[in-house]
Design an enzyme around this catalytic site. Structure first.
Site, PDB file in Angstrom:
ATOM      1  N   CYS A   1       0.865  -1.189  -0.024  1.00  0.00           N
ATOM      2  CA  CYS A   1      -0.003   0.243   0.016  1.00  0.00           C
ATOM      3  C   CYS A   1       0.866   1.252  -0.025  1.00  0.00           C
ATOM      4  O   CYS A   1       0.626   2.062  -0.648  1.00  0.00           O
ATOM      5  CB  CYS A   1      -0.871  -0.019   1.423  1.00  0.00           C
ATOM      6  SG  CYS A   1      -0.218  -0.357   2.625  1.00  0.00           S
TER       7      CYS A   1
ATOM      8  N   HIS B   1      -2.382   5.136   6.827  1.00  0.00           N
ATOM      9  CA  HIS B   1      -0.980   5.655   6.938  1.00  0.00           C
ATOM     10  C   HIS B   1      -0.996   6.980   6.765  1.00  0.00           C
ATOM     11  O   HIS B   1      -1.713   7.546   5.826  1.00  0.00           O
ATOM     12  CB  HIS B   1       0.040   4.812   5.887  1.00  0.00           C
ATOM     13  CG  HIS B   1       0.077   3.221   6.121  1.00  0.00           C
ATOM     14  ND1 HIS B   1       0.096   2.817   7.161  1.00  0.00           N
ATOM     15  CD2 HIS B   1      -0.450   2.210   5.209  1.00  0.00           C
ATOM     16  CE1 HIS B   1       0.210   1.414   6.907  1.00  0.00           C
ATOM     17  NE2 HIS B   1      -0.389   0.999   5.950  1.00  0.00           N
TER      18      HIS B   1
HETATM   19  P1  NAD Z   1      -5.005 -11.421   5.856  1.00  0.00           P
HETATM   20  O1  NAD Z   1      -4.397 -11.806   6.920  1.00  0.00           O
HETATM   21  O2  NAD Z   1      -6.136 -10.348   6.237  1.00  0.00           O
HETATM   22  O3  NAD Z   1      -5.547 -12.223   4.737  1.00  0.00           O
HETATM   23  C1  NAD Z   1      -4.831 -13.379   4.444  1.00  0.00           C
HETATM   24  C2  NAD Z   1      -6.108 -14.394   4.188  1.00  0.00           C
HETATM   25  O4  NAD Z   1      -5.322 -15.577   3.821  1.00  0.00           O
HETATM   26  C3  NAD Z   1      -6.682 -15.045   5.496  1.00  0.00           C
HETATM   27  O5  NAD Z   1      -7.959 -14.893   5.354  1.00  0.00           O
HETATM   28  C4  NAD Z   1      -6.357 -16.085   5.820  1.00  0.00           C
HETATM   29  O6  NAD Z   1      -7.020 -17.056   6.557  1.00  0.00           O
HETATM   30  C5  NAD Z   1      -5.761 -16.802   4.619  1.00  0.00           C
HETATM   31  N1  NAD Z   1      -4.731 -17.682   4.793  1.00  0.00           N
HETATM   32  C6  NAD Z   1      -3.548 -18.014   5.602  1.00  0.00           C
HETATM   33  N2  NAD Z   1      -2.915 -19.026   4.942  1.00  0.00           N
HETATM   34  C7  NAD Z   1      -3.431 -19.154   3.992  1.00  0.00           C
HETATM   35  C8  NAD Z   1      -2.837 -20.636   2.936  1.00  0.00           C
HETATM   36  N3  NAD Z   1      -1.692 -21.111   3.468  1.00  0.00           N
HETATM   37  N4  NAD Z   1      -3.463 -20.730   2.029  1.00  0.00           N
HETATM   38  C9  NAD Z   1      -4.623 -19.833   1.728  1.00  0.00           C
HETATM   39  N5  NAD Z   1      -5.168 -18.695   2.510  1.00  0.00           N
HETATM   40  C10 NAD Z   1      -4.466 -18.677   3.516  1.00  0.00           C
HETATM   41  O7  NAD Z   1      -3.730 -10.497   5.133  1.00  0.00           O
HETATM   42  P2  NAD Z   1      -4.064  -9.183   4.136  1.00  0.00           P
HETATM   43  O8  NAD Z   1      -4.148  -8.111   5.002  1.00  0.00           O
HETATM   44  O9  NAD Z   1      -5.194  -9.349   3.257  1.00  0.00           O
HETATM   45  O10 NAD Z   1      -2.681  -9.386   3.351  1.00  0.00           O
HETATM   46  C11 NAD Z   1      -2.683 -10.187   2.240  1.00  0.00           C
HETATM   47  C12 NAD Z   1      -1.388  -9.904   1.191  1.00  0.00           C
HETATM   48  O11 NAD Z   1      -1.477  -8.265   1.011  1.00  0.00           O
HETATM   49  C13 NAD Z   1      -0.168  -9.673   2.320  1.00  0.00           C
HETATM   50  O12 NAD Z   1       1.248  -9.832   1.111  1.00  0.00           O
HETATM   51  C14 NAD Z   1      -0.047  -8.219   2.731  1.00  0.00           C
HETATM   52  O13 NAD Z   1       1.518  -7.840   2.887  1.00  0.00           O
HETATM   53  C15 NAD Z   1      -0.647  -7.493   1.340  1.00  0.00           C
HETATM   54  N6  NAD Z   1      -1.170  -6.383   1.812  1.00  0.00           N
HETATM   55  C16 NAD Z   1      -1.835  -5.966   2.713  1.00  0.00           C
HETATM   56  C17 NAD Z   1      -2.288  -4.731   3.161  1.00  0.00           C
HETATM   57  C18 NAD Z   1      -3.287  -4.638   4.612  1.00  0.00           C
HETATM   58  O14 NAD Z   1      -2.908  -3.310   4.645  1.00  0.00           O
HETATM   59  N7  NAD Z   1      -3.882  -5.295   4.903  1.00  0.00           N
HETATM   60  C19 NAD Z   1      -1.907  -3.677   2.150  1.00  0.00           C
HETATM   61  C20 NAD Z   1      -1.354  -3.936   0.945  1.00  0.00           C
HETATM   62  C21 NAD Z   1      -0.873  -5.408   0.813  1.00  0.00           C
END
Ligand code: NAD
Length: 336
Positions: free
Chosen positions: A140, A220
């Site tokens: 992000c 942020h």
């Molecule tokens: P999150 O924890 O909210 O969601 C991840 C999901 O994946 C959860 O539902 C979890 O149960 C599931 N999961 C866990 N292990 C798994 C597996 N082995 N197989 C399939 N599903 C699985 O995470 P998020 O915040 O959505 O982040 C996801 C990605 O996006 C990360 O790389 C993060 O760095 C990136 N990201 C997050 C944000 C943020 O602010 N949340 C912003 C930009 C990028």
């Protein structure tokens, strides 16, 4: 129609799935969910087909009375591209599987840059992702920084960028990760990883970033300090940022004095979950002094990468026009 599967139905995955549903050229084939919770039930209510990682997961869902169609492999059989939205570093463990099954994959910013052939921000380097097998949508913070630096660099040339990032401690629902009464140096060392990450998209930019974590959940806040190659005026920078896609300039006179106002604005727009896909610049904070440019920028971490995921899907499937893809994505997500 581009057939899309979403692996990982958390903060980002839920939003990407909803955005895919809105695209006229995409079909959401299904989503992979780990826990049979209320979000799984809501997904079923929306008509999404659920898949589990493995048979143990299927059993868990069946016991909870939630219907699932099969496992990840079954979903992968039916898609052209998978948006991997699993937690950071988990996506990389699936890379071989996606490629072995001949599927294109979009990864997220929590993965190392090496997970994919290209690190991606649509308006900066769409063309590099065309026809690739793997693309990483950057984080992000990196997305927001890249959008504004790219716009200013194209018009005036950015000699160097210094960015101080105050990061929200956790996403709203992650109470267990909460930071209550401290400002955490994140990391203590300088630069933070964001500078290197911006260079995966804009390799030539001289950038240093410093980051702290603060006890909030909604956005942020970046303090941007840029040195341009030539003198610029405050009005010209404000005008340029106002014209830049996926950047929104908001004003104090309209009531925007904090991230709280921006958060509330997101809810007033009526967008799903109050999401703000744009990098938000406080117009009054923009100040140009000779070659120096300063401004504050807000980033809704849960939402800003959603349009990039949609454009990345189109790019790997062979769309050659960034402008065309961005236009469709913007229209469907209500980005003006
Ligand atoms: P999150 O924890 O909210 O969601 C991840 C999901 O994946 C959860 O539902 C979890 O149960 C599931 N999961 C866990 N292990 C798994 C597996 N082995 N197989 C399939 N599903 C699985 O995470 P998020 O915040 O959505 O982040 C996801 C990605 O996006 C990360 O790389 C993060 O760095 C990136 N990201 C997050 C944000 C943020 O602010 N949340 C912003 C930009 C990028």
């Amino acid at each position: 129609m581009i057939r899309v599967g979403v692996n990982g139905y958390g903060t980002i995955g839920r939003r990407v799935a909803d955005a895919v549903k809105l695209q006229p050229d995409m079909e959401l084939v299904g989503v992979v969910k780990v826990t049979p919770d209320y979000k799984a039930r809501k997904a079923v209510e929306k008509g999404y087909r659920l898949y589990c990682v493995d048979m143990a997961g299927v059993e868990k869902f069946r016991k909870a009375g939630i219907n699932v169609e099969g496992i990840l492999d079954d979903l992968l059989q039916q898609v052209d591209v998978v948006a991997d939205c699993t937690p950071g570093d988990v996506g990389a463990t699936y890379r071989e599987k996606y490629l072995n099954m001949g599927r294109r994959a979009i990864f997220q910013g929590g993965e190392e840059a090496e997970v994919a052939e290209v690190s991606f921000v649509a308006q900066c380097n769409f063309e590099k992702a065309i026809g690739r097998k793997t693309v990483r949508v950057v984080s992000c913070n990196t997305t927001a920084i890249s959008r504004v630096i790219h716009a200013l660099d194209q018009e005036y040339g950015v000699e160097k960028a210094r960015v101080v990032i105050a990061r929200r401690a956790s996403d709203p629902e992650e109470a267990s990760k909460g930071l209550i009464d401290a400002v955490v140096l994140d990391p203590v060392e300088i630069p933070s990883h964001h500078a290197g990450d911006v260079r995966t998209v804009l390799p030539h930019v001289d950038i240093v970033t410093m980051a702290i974590k603060i006890p909030t959940t909604h956005m942020h806040l970046h303090s941007m300090i840029l040195t341009m190659k030539n003198n610029v005026s405050t009005d010209k920078v404000r005008d340029l940022l106002s014209r830049t896609t996926r950047v929104k300039v908001l004003w104090k006179s309209e009531g925007f004095k904090s991230t709280a106002n921006v958060f509330e604005y997101g809810r007033e727009t009526g967008r799903p979950r109050g999401d703000i896909y744009e990098a938000v610049v406080w117009g009054d904070s923009v100040k140009a002094d000779g070659r120096e440019v300063y401004f504050f920028m807000g980033v809704h971490q849960e939402a800003i990468v959603v349009p990039e995921n949609i454009d990345a899907i189109r790019a790997v499937m062979g769309e050659t026009s960034a402008e065309k893809s961005i236009k469709i994505t913007n229209k469907t997500l209500g980005i003006s």
